[in-house]
Enzyme design. Sequence first.
Site, PDB file in Angstrom:
ATOM      1  N   GLY A 175       2.127  -7.291  -3.549  1.00  0.00           N
ATOM      2  CA  GLY A 175       1.380  -7.756  -4.422  1.00  0.00           C
ATOM      3  C   GLY A 175       1.022  -6.916  -5.453  1.00  0.00           C
ATOM      4  N   GLY A 189       5.221   6.279   9.491  1.00  0.00           N
ATOM      5  CA  GLY A 189       5.362   4.979   8.724  1.00  0.00           C
ATOM      6  C   GLY A 189       6.368   4.105   8.491  1.00  0.00           C
ATOM      7  CE  LYS A 202      15.158  -8.018   5.764  1.00  0.00           C
ATOM      8  NZ  LYS A 202      14.895  -6.384   6.238  1.00  0.00           N
TER       9      LYS A 202
END
EC number: 1.1.1.3
Lengths: 430, 430
Positions: free
Chosen positions: A16, A188, A206
């Site tokens: 976002g 990460g 997917k």
Amino acid sequence: MTKNMNIGLLGFGTVGTGVLQIIQNHQDKLKHQLGCSVTVKKILVSNLHKQRSVDVNQEQLTTSAENILNDDEIDVIVEVMGGIDEARRYIRHALENGKHVITANKDLMALHGSELLQLANKQGCDLFYEASVAGGIPILRTLVEGLASDRITKMMGIVNGTTNYILTKMSKEGRVYNEVLKEAQALGYAEADPTSDVEGLDAARKIAILGTLGFSMNLDLDDVSVKGISAITSEDLSYGDQLGYTMKLVGIANRSGDKVEVSVQPTLVPHDHPLSSVDDEFNAVYVYGEAVGETMYYGAGAGQLPTATAVVSDLVEVLKNKRLGVNGNSVVIPQFDKKLKTDDDIFSKFFMRIHAKDVPGTFSALTSLFDKHGVSLEKILQVPLNDGKLAEIILVTHAVSKKNYETVLTKLNDTDVVVDVKSSYRVEGE
Amino acid sequence: MTKNMNIGLLGFGTVGTGVLQIIQNHQDKLKHQLGCSVTVKKILVSNLHKQRSVDVNQEQLTTSAENILNDDEIDVIVEVMGGIDEARRYIRHALENGKHVITANKDLMALHGSELLQLANKQGCDLFYEASVAGGIPILRTLVEGLASDRITKMMGIVNGTTNYILTKMSKEGRVYNEVLKEAQALGYAEADPTSDVEGLDAARKIAILGTLGFSMNLDLDDVSVKGISAITSEDLSYGDQLGYTMKLVGIANRSGDKVEVSVQPTLVPHDHPLSSVDDEFNAVYVYGEAVGETMYYGAGAGQLPTATAVVSDLVEVLKNKRLGVNGNSVVIPQFDKKLKTDDDIFSKFFMRIHAKDVPGTFSALTSLFDKHGVSLEKILQVPLNDGKLAEIILVTHAVSKKNYETVLTKLNDTDVVVDVKSSYRVEGE
């Protein structure tokens, strides 16, 4: 003509924030393409007072989804909050209010895509989701438009960056799964609970979306057979490499006649196949069309800005459609009824690594078992194991039916000579 | 709503035949997508009585272009005849009659694209040309739509199959240019007069088209600096390989600030760059966008059905637009004025192979010349030549301005120690 288009953003995490950033930074380009400015009017957040890394006006933020979904001045909703139930409810609400929707939510689209697309179609709204598969690669658009006139027969996708990163490190640096996973978590690249990635569920979502679009057939997550990478050993990678293959977690969707298969599994692909050199966290989707032949689309599969780019490209399309008054025409209604292949219809080469007694007669016992079930062998590699009593045998079959192959696999353990079937992988791309 | 769309085909060679074949074979899919059938009503041929490999009705054929261009029942003209002047005249005529146009003609688009697109825009007509660059790869659509919201800063394209085939064979099999060229001609991969391919002109046309779209700036063929592959030797390939590079003919379009460079030249790319493993006659376009990062699009660059697929995909878009009544809105008018980089603004690494006297002082003479012009070195390889009097020296620079590098290049021949500058190549992709 309208001078400005208002967007409502559901969710203000990494993606976002990236969407807002791109809209802010590319205002000139958007204006040139669309003939109007684009404003993010409201943003749904869970915490109004959190520190943000991007320039945002306090009045843009709200904790009430209704405040956005019922705002008549908002034309388009961008859903980047993730999750299933709430996101689904909000998107339904937006469509029912005649708003166009863009989502990056693969979980939602894999589970409820068909329902949401039908609603969008009924409401004359656009519903785009390019960012849901392979973030930075405009693959959905390519399947629907670029290859519009072709008949796609096969797709193979490296569509999960975490597992590709892990497999690349294991292959290139000879390291073991657990160690690389820990490193990926520290960097990460992998989540604290990596299950969805390493067990292939993310890739399965997917490939279900890709199969649905590429074959024009409603394929659900349940239709995908799934196997992850957590059992892969260094031995598998190194023998695979010796025989000319690279190990990748591949989502496969293929079609023969009117039947399709969708699956995700660790797969050995030849070194000279385009997917073989897709390394690290990169994604790629290989598409075979009857007319166009081999094509491949490569790029970042995730990440803030690649994903946000896909979202904003969808946004540009919605806004262009809006300017032209043709929203709601892009929803693709599947042309074909779903017909899934059974194991009888799935043909492939397979790689198998077994430990067998290193005694005379072993090989003839093995080969007669393979022969009996119509499984012929293309490559054979045998090496003595350290203690000298066992042999490690690596076999690659010709293309055989999955059913026959799995029959052999289960029967191998019943023979006297086989001590253990250590591993078994699909081989694709030759 | 209309039940059928009529197409006029200008040219009935390899690609034209492929277009007819795809339209005939995919009637169901087209009908599903478009809600109407598609008919090739008339085909411009030079010989009415030639034997054809595809099912065609004698009444469809005509030798008169006017017969097609003035037919009110024909909605879309597909130009696959090639050549420049006649094709241009016909396309102008078609647009003036309000017909939409699809062309596979890169020569025409590179030379007169801007004029034709402006005319299309004025007439409210579509003019699509996906097949003109990298036939089977939907790259133009990707630049305009998929990466619509990003700022593209660099494109590198292997966009000529003939030269990529030749360089692949030279690299992998250690063979020399002339021999591989002859083989390629015998196999039909290279033309009897291979100049346009091997001297980089064909690639130049394509990179001009890519640059124009990717940078939203009118770039002409004249703006492209061009160097071909005919002078590449086995030594260059083998030393390049030793230093970690693969030789490719690369069309480069890059932008810094508001200035751009477009060029085509033999280029050394690192072994782990995605372009490095694009082999044989395949094409690929590598695109770097500020937000999306690295992406690459790979596929067949030419061939009957790949090219025809691109044409028919354009056709599907024209027909969709027609159904929606929005033709003529897809023409992209460049956003920026053309500003070309000079050699001062072009920064790159370079590879150089020289023969120098194998005497004390050679190296310091060389390095002081490089130093003087601000060209620093990243990699150095020196080997004695057979006779012992000369040394072969291979240098790779850090990123330096083209101007400084070329100054050094010309001055090298003036020094006492350098016998010959054997070759010089650009290095890109690190």
